[in-house]
Design an enzyme around this catalytic site. Structure first.
Site, short mmCIF file in Angstrom:
data_model
loop_
_atom_site.label_atom_id
_atom_site.label_comp_id
_atom_site.label_asym_id
_atom_site.label_seq_id
_atom_site.Cartn_x
_atom_site.Cartn_y
_atom_site.Cartn_z
N LEU A 191 -26.55 8.49 54.97
CA LEU A 191 -25.17 8.02 55.08
C LEU A 191 -24.22 9.08 54.53
O LEU A 191 -24.52 9.74 53.54
CB LEU A 191 -24.98 6.71 54.30
CG LEU A 191 -25.74 5.50 54.81
CD1 LEU A 191 -25.26 4.24 54.10
CD2 LEU A 191 -25.58 5.32 56.31
N HIS A 241 -22.36 4.82 48.61
CA HIS A 241 -21.51 4.63 47.42
C HIS A 241 -21.84 3.30 46.74
O HIS A 241 -21.86 3.21 45.51
CB HIS A 241 -20.03 4.60 47.80
CG HIS A 241 -19.52 5.86 48.44
ND1 HIS A 241 -19.23 5.95 49.77
CD2 HIS A 241 -19.25 7.08 47.91
CE1 HIS A 241 -18.79 7.17 50.04
NE2 HIS A 241 -18.80 7.88 48.93
#
Ligand code: PAF
Length: 282
Positions: free
Chosen positions: A187, A39
C-alpha cells in the site's frame, strides 16, 4: 470524545501536556495524510502500546524536490479525520505549512549523511534531509515517548533510528510491517496515481522481491539476477534499483555477506515512483 485537531504548535503542546499530566504514555504517528490501511496499522499499533495516539498530517515541502509531486500529492483531510476518529484517535496535529515554516524555508537542516545519499537519496537529492528535519520538528513539538514508522520506507526508518541515536532524542522508535493488497502490492498513497495497466505492472516489484528471497541462498548476485529478470519482463516498469542491503548500515552487501539482509527495490511505473522491500536471508 470528539477528535481534536490542533493546527498550531502551541495547541498540540498543550493537548499533549494534558495527556502527560494524567500520566499517559503518548505515541506519535507522523503521516502526510491520504491515509490507507498501512497508516491505520501504525495507528492501531500506537493505540496498543500507548495510552494516547497523536497522528500528525503534514505534507512536508522540505522533503520534495523540484519537479516532484508536492502540489499533486493527494490530500484527503476529511476522509483522514473520519478514519482516525473511527479508530478512537482523539488528537490530530494538522498544521498549515506557515506554522512549521513561518519564515518560508528554513536554513537549519538535519543531515542524513552518506546513508541518506544512496538509493532513495540518490534519486531524490535532499529528500532525507528534509524528512529528518520535519521528523525532528515533530518530535520536538509533540514530545512523544514513542513514534511509529512503517517498514515500507525502510531507508527512512533506518535514518530516523540513527538520528534518534546520534542526537540522543528521547523517543522510542517502533516499526510496523508493510501492509499489502491481496495480490502483494504494498500500500502507498501514490498507488492512486496508477492506471489499471500500471497497477498490474507494479506487481513486478513484489514479485522481484519474492524472486530475490527465493534465490537468496545462492548468494546476492544470483538472487539479484533472478529479481531483475522479473522486472525486465515488464515494459511499463522502469527499474531504478534492486539491491540487497545490510540492515545495520543500509549499504549494499558485499559478496561474503551471510545472514539477515533486506532486499530493496524502486521503480517508476508510468510516471509514478514506487518502492518496496522484503527481508531475505543470504
Ligand atoms: O513517511 C512519511 O509519510 C513522511 O516521510 C513523514 C515521516 C511523515 C515525514 O514527513
Amino acid at each position: 470524545v470528539p477528535i481534536a485537531v490542533a493546527a498550531s504548535v502551541a495547541r498540540i503542546r498543550a493537548d499533549v501536556a494534558a495527556e502527560r499530566e494524567q500520566g499517559r504514555r503518548v505515541a506519535l504517528v507522523p503521516t502526510m495524510g491520504a491515509l490507507h490501511e498501512g497508516h491505520l496499522a501504525l495507528v492501531s499499533r500506537a493505540l496498543e502500546i500507548a495510552d494516547a495516539a497523536v497522528v500528525s498530517i503534514f505534507v512536508n515541502p522540505l522533503q520534495f524536490g523540484a519537479g516532484e509531486d508536492l502540489e499533486a500529492y493527494p490530500r484527503t483531510p476529511d476522509e483522514d479525520l473520519a478514519m482516525l476518529e473511527a479508530m478512537g484517535v482523539r488528537s490530530v496535529f494538522m498544521p498549515p505549512v506557515s506554522e512549521l515554516y513561518p519564515h518560508g524555508d528554513i536554513e537549519t537542516r538535519i543531515s542524513a549523511g552518506e546513508a541518506g545519499a544512496v538509493f532513495e537519496g540518490a534519486a531524490r537529492p535532499g529528500h532525507f534531509d528534509g524528512m529528518l528535519t520535519v521528523v525532528a520538528k515533530l518530535f520536538n513539538t509533540v514530545q512523544p515517548q514513542v513514534a511509529l514508522f512503517g517498514q515500507k520506507d525502510a531507508q527512512q526508518l533506518f535514518l530516523v533510528r540513527r538520528m534518534v541515536r546520534d542526537l540522543d532524542i528521547p523517543v522510542a522508535i517502533e516499526s510496523v510491517p508493510i501492509v499489502r493488497q491481496d495480490d502483494g502490492l504494498a500500500l502507498s498513497s501514490r498507488n492512486r496515481y496508477l492506471s489499471p495497466g500500471e497497477r498490474r505492472s507494479a506487481l513486478a516489484l513484489p514479485h522481484a522481491l519474492d524472486a530475490v528471497a527465493a534465490s537468496a541462498s545462492e548468494g546476492a548476485e544470483a538472487a539479484l539476477a533472478a529479481g531483475r529478470e522479473i522486472v525486465a519482463g515488464e515494459p511499463l516498469v522502469d527499474l531504478d534499483y534492486l539491491a540487497i542491503v545490510d540492515p545495520a548500515t543500509f549499504r549494499a552487501v558485499g559478496t561474503g555477506f551471510r545472514g539477515q539482509a533486506l532486499a530493496v527495490v524502486a521503480a517508476k511505473v508510468g510516471g509514478t515512483r514506487l518502492i518496496d522491500n522484503q527481508a531475505v536471508v543470504l
